[in-house]
Motif scaffolding. Structure first.
Motif, PDB file in Angstrom:
ATOM      1  N   LEU A  22       0.828  -1.195   0.000  1.00  0.00           N
ATOM      2  CA  LEU A  22       0.000   0.000   0.000  1.00  0.00           C
ATOM      3  C   LEU A  22       0.872   1.259   0.000  1.00  0.00           C
ATOM      4  N   GLY A  23       1.922   1.266   0.824  1.00  0.00           N
ATOM      5  CA  GLY A  23       2.816   2.409   0.855  1.00  0.00           C
ATOM      6  C   GLY A  23       3.584   2.577  -0.441  1.00  0.00           C
ATOM      7  N   TYR A  24       3.953   1.475  -1.039  1.00  0.00           N
ATOM      8  CA  TYR A  24       4.688   1.513  -2.305  1.00  0.00           C
ATOM      9  C   TYR A  24       3.835   2.102  -3.428  1.00  0.00           C
ATOM     10  N   LYS A  25       2.560   1.756  -3.426  1.00  0.00           N
ATOM     11  CA  LYS A  25       1.668   2.211  -4.483  1.00  0.00           C
ATOM     12  C   LYS A  25       1.114   3.615  -4.238  1.00  0.00           C
ATOM     13  N   ASP A  26       0.913   3.960  -2.980  1.00  0.00           N
ATOM     14  CA  ASP A  26       0.388   5.293  -2.658  1.00  0.00           C
ATOM     15  C   ASP A  26       1.184   5.843  -1.474  1.00  0.00           C
ATOM     16  N   LYS A  27       2.190   6.628  -1.784  1.00  0.00           N
ATOM     17  CA  LYS A  27       3.149   7.085  -0.777  1.00  0.00           C
ATOM     18  C   LYS A  27       2.575   8.139   0.166  1.00  0.00           C
ATOM     19  N   ASN A  28       1.373   8.622  -0.117  1.00  0.00           N
ATOM     20  CA  ASN A  28       0.749   9.621   0.747  1.00  0.00           C
ATOM     21  C   ASN A  28       0.004   9.000   1.928  1.00  0.00           C
ATOM     22  N   ILE A  57      12.067   9.220  -1.781  1.00  0.00           N
ATOM     23  CA  ILE A  57      11.030   8.190  -1.636  1.00  0.00           C
ATOM     24  C   ILE A  57      10.527   7.703  -2.988  1.00  0.00           C
ATOM     25  N   GLU A  58      10.362   8.599  -3.930  1.00  0.00           N
ATOM     26  CA  GLU A  58       9.805   8.229  -5.237  1.00  0.00           C
ATOM     27  C   GLU A  58      10.624   7.162  -5.949  1.00  0.00           C
ATOM     28  N   ASN A  59      11.887   7.081  -5.650  1.00  0.00           N
ATOM     29  CA  ASN A  59      12.756   6.127  -6.337  1.00  0.00           C
ATOM     30  C   ASN A  59      12.853   4.780  -5.623  1.00  0.00           C
ATOM     31  N   LYS A  60      12.183   4.643  -4.503  1.00  0.00           N
ATOM     32  CA  LYS A  60      12.281   3.418  -3.729  1.00  0.00           C
ATOM     33  C   LYS A  60      11.316   2.353  -4.257  1.00  0.00           C
ATOM     34  N   ASP A  61      11.799   1.099  -4.257  1.00  0.00           N
ATOM     35  CA  ASP A  61      10.960  -0.003  -4.731  1.00  0.00           C
ATOM     36  C   ASP A  61      10.247  -0.678  -3.556  1.00  0.00           C
ATOM     37  N   TYR A  62       9.514  -1.739  -3.868  1.00  0.00           N
ATOM     38  CA  TYR A  62       8.709  -2.431  -2.858  1.00  0.00           C
ATOM     39  C   TYR A  62       9.562  -2.937  -1.693  1.00  0.00           C
ATOM     40  N   SER A  63      10.764  -3.412  -1.974  1.00  0.00           N
ATOM     41  CA  SER A  63      11.610  -3.980  -0.926  1.00  0.00           C
ATOM     42  C   SER A  63      11.930  -2.956   0.165  1.00  0.00           C
ATOM     43  N   PHE A  64      12.082  -1.684  -0.218  1.00  0.00           N
ATOM     44  CA  PHE A  64      12.321  -0.642   0.780  1.00  0.00           C
ATOM     45  C   PHE A  64      11.133  -0.527   1.728  1.00  0.00           C
ATOM     46  N   PHE A  65       9.938  -0.500   1.172  1.00  0.00           N
ATOM     47  CA  PHE A  65       8.729  -0.375   1.989  1.00  0.00           C
ATOM     48  C   PHE A  65       8.535  -1.608   2.875  1.00  0.00           C
ATOM     49  N   LEU A  66       8.915  -2.769   2.366  1.00  0.00           N
ATOM     50  CA  LEU A  66       8.796  -3.994   3.166  1.00  0.00           C
ATOM     51  C   LEU A  66       9.742  -3.940   4.365  1.00  0.00           C
ATOM     52  N   GLU A  67      10.970  -3.536   4.134  1.00  0.00           N
ATOM     53  CA  GLU A  67      11.932  -3.456   5.234  1.00  0.00           C
ATOM     54  C   GLU A  67      11.516  -2.417   6.266  1.00  0.00           C
ATOM     55  N   GLN A  68      10.968  -1.296   5.810  1.00  0.00           N
ATOM     56  CA  GLN A  68      10.489  -0.281   6.744  1.00  0.00           C
ATOM     57  C   GLN A  68       9.323  -0.799   7.576  1.00  0.00           C
ATOM     58  N   TYR A 116       8.605   6.231   7.351  1.00  0.00           N
ATOM     59  CA  TYR A 116       9.670   6.296   6.347  1.00  0.00           C
ATOM     60  C   TYR A 116      11.058   6.350   6.970  1.00  0.00           C
ATOM     61  N   GLY A 117      11.140   6.533   8.266  1.00  0.00           N
ATOM     62  CA  GLY A 117      12.440   6.587   8.915  1.00  0.00           C
ATOM     63  C   GLY A 117      13.165   7.886   8.629  1.00  0.00           C
ATOM     64  N   SER A 118      14.476   7.793   8.464  1.00  0.00           N
ATOM     65  CA  SER A 118      15.299   8.996   8.302  1.00  0.00           C
ATOM     66  C   SER A 118      15.554   9.364   6.845  1.00  0.00           C
ATOM     67  N   ILE A 119      14.885   8.689   5.927  1.00  0.00           N
ATOM     68  CA  ILE A 119      15.108   8.952   4.506  1.00  0.00           C
ATOM     69  C   ILE A 119      14.649  10.359   4.122  1.00  0.00           C
TER      70      ILE A 119
END
Length: 289
Positions: free
Chosen positions: A115-121, A136-147, A128-131
């Motif tokens: 959900l976060g990967y598809k709609d970042k709002n 954010i726009e360049n991050k893939d699904y794996s980033f959102f999963l780890e977060q 999102y942590g300290s990023i």
């Protein structure tokens, strides 16, 4: 990973647990059937209703001498053996419920990441942590999963986001065609899972546990609550001689003439988790194309 993949992965794992549960039930029923048949034969021959069925020996190895010593033997009647089988079956059912919650929790983490990967709002900024926001726009699904894996108080923190994002989910969670308070059952399963893993599936503080589940489910009103919720949770501790969580089938008082009808306690709880997962997937589809 796509949403359908996340859901299908969850359902596949759930199906395997359901198959395991059915197999355990079949094995236990067959063993009990065979024991009762043996009991009837022994009674016909000896006239004794409950003679010794088996003798179990227990051994211990001495680390100094290397010798093996028999330290105990237990005589068991057929009825005692049947009780052992039933208790072991319940223990197996407890672990199935625990695993069901674990795969449900994993599903929530992956679906929230999607959900976060598809709609970042939708995600709150703290997730999102300290990023830097521009990255954010360049991050893939794996980033959102780890977060998401670092998110605290899962599943409640994730479910709260779903409630705020999907009004229909929030409504159906407690008022639906199944006539099941899904929020209550999720909290119940989560607390039961903790007791199963850390306390051997039993508690000496049943009343405190029930109150804790009711409070977390938002059903506590200044110390007042609907007795049906208390009775529902209390029904899982139905053996007077123990404080164990009991997930065994309950024979129904059927009036329709069909034999061997049961209320399947464990399957109903597992089905509730599946219903919530299905609801969440369909709600995500309404905003993610």
């Amino acid at each position: 990973m796509e949403l359908e993949e996340i859901f299908n992965e969850y359902i596949l794992k759930s199906e395997q647990l359901i198959i395991t549960k059915r197999s355990m039930n079949d094995i236990a029923q067959n063993e009990i059937k065979n024991l009762n048949q043996k009991k009837e034969k022994e009674q016909d021959i000896t006239g004794n209703k409950n003679s010794t069925h088996s003798m179990d020996f227990f051994f211990i190895q001495d680390v100094k001498s290397g010798e093996t010593t028999r330290y105990k033997n237990i005589r068991s009647t057929v009825d005692e053996k049947i009780k052992q089988i039933v208790l072991q079956k319940n223990k197996q059912y407890q672990w199935i419920l625990s695993e069901s919650f674990e795969i449900f929790r994993e599903f929530l983490i992956k679906s929230y990441a999607y959900l976060g990967y598809k709609d970042k709002n939708i995600w709150p900024l703290k997730d999102y942590g300290s990023i830097i926001l521009s990255e954010i726009e360049n991050k893939d699904y794996s980033f959102f999963l780890e977060q998401t894996k670092t998110k605290r108080d899962v599943p409640e923190s994730i479910l709260n986001i779903f409630r705020n994002t999907f009004p229909e989910y929030k409504k159906l969670e407690t008022c639906n065609k199944l006539d099941v308070n899904l929020n209550l059952e999720i909290n119940l399963i989560e607390h039961f899972r903790h007791i199963i893993v850390h306390c051997g599936g039993k508690t000496d503080e049943k009343h405190k546990l029930i109150e804790k589940i009711i409070k977390k489910s938002g059903l506590w009103n200044n110390g007042k609550y609907d007795s049906k919720h208390y009775d529902f949770i209390s029904s899982f501790f139905r053996l007077k001689e123990s404080n164990d969580i009991i997930l065994l089938e309950i024979e129904s008082n059927n009036q329709d003439g069909f034999p061997n009808k049961y209320y399947d306690v464990l399957s109903d709880l597992m089905n509730s988790l599946n219903s919530v997962a299905y609801l969440i997937v369909n709600e995500i589809k309404t905003i993610v194309k």
